[in-house]
Scaffold this motif. Structure first.
Motif, short mmCIF file in Angstrom:
data_model
loop_
_atom_site.label_atom_id
_atom_site.label_comp_id
_atom_site.label_asym_id
_atom_site.label_seq_id
_atom_site.Cartn_x
_atom_site.Cartn_y
_atom_site.Cartn_z
N UNK A 39 0.85 -1.18 0.00
CA UNK A 39 0.00 0.00 0.00
C UNK A 39 0.89 1.24 0.00
N UNK A 40 0.64 2.13 -0.95
CA UNK A 40 1.40 3.38 -1.07
C UNK A 40 0.46 4.55 -0.87
N UNK A 41 1.00 5.63 -0.32
CA UNK A 41 0.22 6.84 -0.09
C UNK A 41 0.80 7.98 -0.91
N UNK A 42 -0.08 8.69 -1.61
CA UNK A 42 0.29 9.92 -2.31
C UNK A 42 -0.39 11.05 -1.56
N UNK A 43 0.39 11.95 -1.02
CA UNK A 43 -0.16 13.00 -0.17
C UNK A 43 0.58 14.31 -0.37
N UNK A 86 -9.38 14.36 -1.21
CA UNK A 86 -8.06 14.55 -1.82
C UNK A 86 -7.98 15.90 -2.52
N UNK A 87 -6.77 16.40 -2.62
CA UNK A 87 -6.56 17.67 -3.31
C UNK A 87 -6.54 17.44 -4.82
N UNK A 88 -6.67 18.52 -5.55
CA UNK A 88 -6.61 18.46 -7.01
C UNK A 88 -5.23 17.94 -7.45
#
Length: 130
Positions: A39-43, A86-88
């Protein structure tokens, strides 16, 4: 000068050329050596986009956060889960980060599916429970 080749001979040569006896199975080379779910997070919570491993092994829906994008690599398929908050920037860059990640793996040609929180909750539960 002209000559005629019997149709049966042409068909025989054609069908013989279609055999896969001498063709190496490239799909075997593309199978992942490790089948551990990741599991990876893009933040962008820090002000910059970060892409990092969030968890390795057993993953559940409680590991997901509505404020970020998550990429689940089951080694059989890749799923993007896009949280409601989530952000744009996170949404726009999901595919770019996932593509860069897959390029570095031994299973680059997996199918990729995008799942949105609230629309595909059942599907993400099925993915994570498998």
């Amino acid at each position: 000068m002209s000559f005629t080749i019997p149709l049966s001979l042409l068909q025989q040569e054609f069908y013989h050329a279609l055999t896969e006896d001498d063709v190496p199975d490239e799909a075997e080379n593309m199978k992942p050596k490790d089948l551990t779910v990741e599991l990876f997070r893009l933040s962008d919570a820090s002000g910059n986009l970060t892409f990092k491993v969030e968890k390795i092994g057993s993953v559940s829906t409680s590991d997901l956060d509505s404020k970020d994008v998550f990429i689940v690599d089951t080694k059989k398929a890749v799923f993007f889960w896009i949280g409601l908050e989530t952000s744009v920037a996170e949404r726009k860059n999901t595919m770019t980060y996932a593509h860069k990640y897959l390029q570095k793996t031994d299973h680059q040609l997996l199918s990729v599916t995008c799942l949105s929180e609230g629309k595909h909750d059942r599907q993400i539960r099925m993915v994570l429970s498998a």
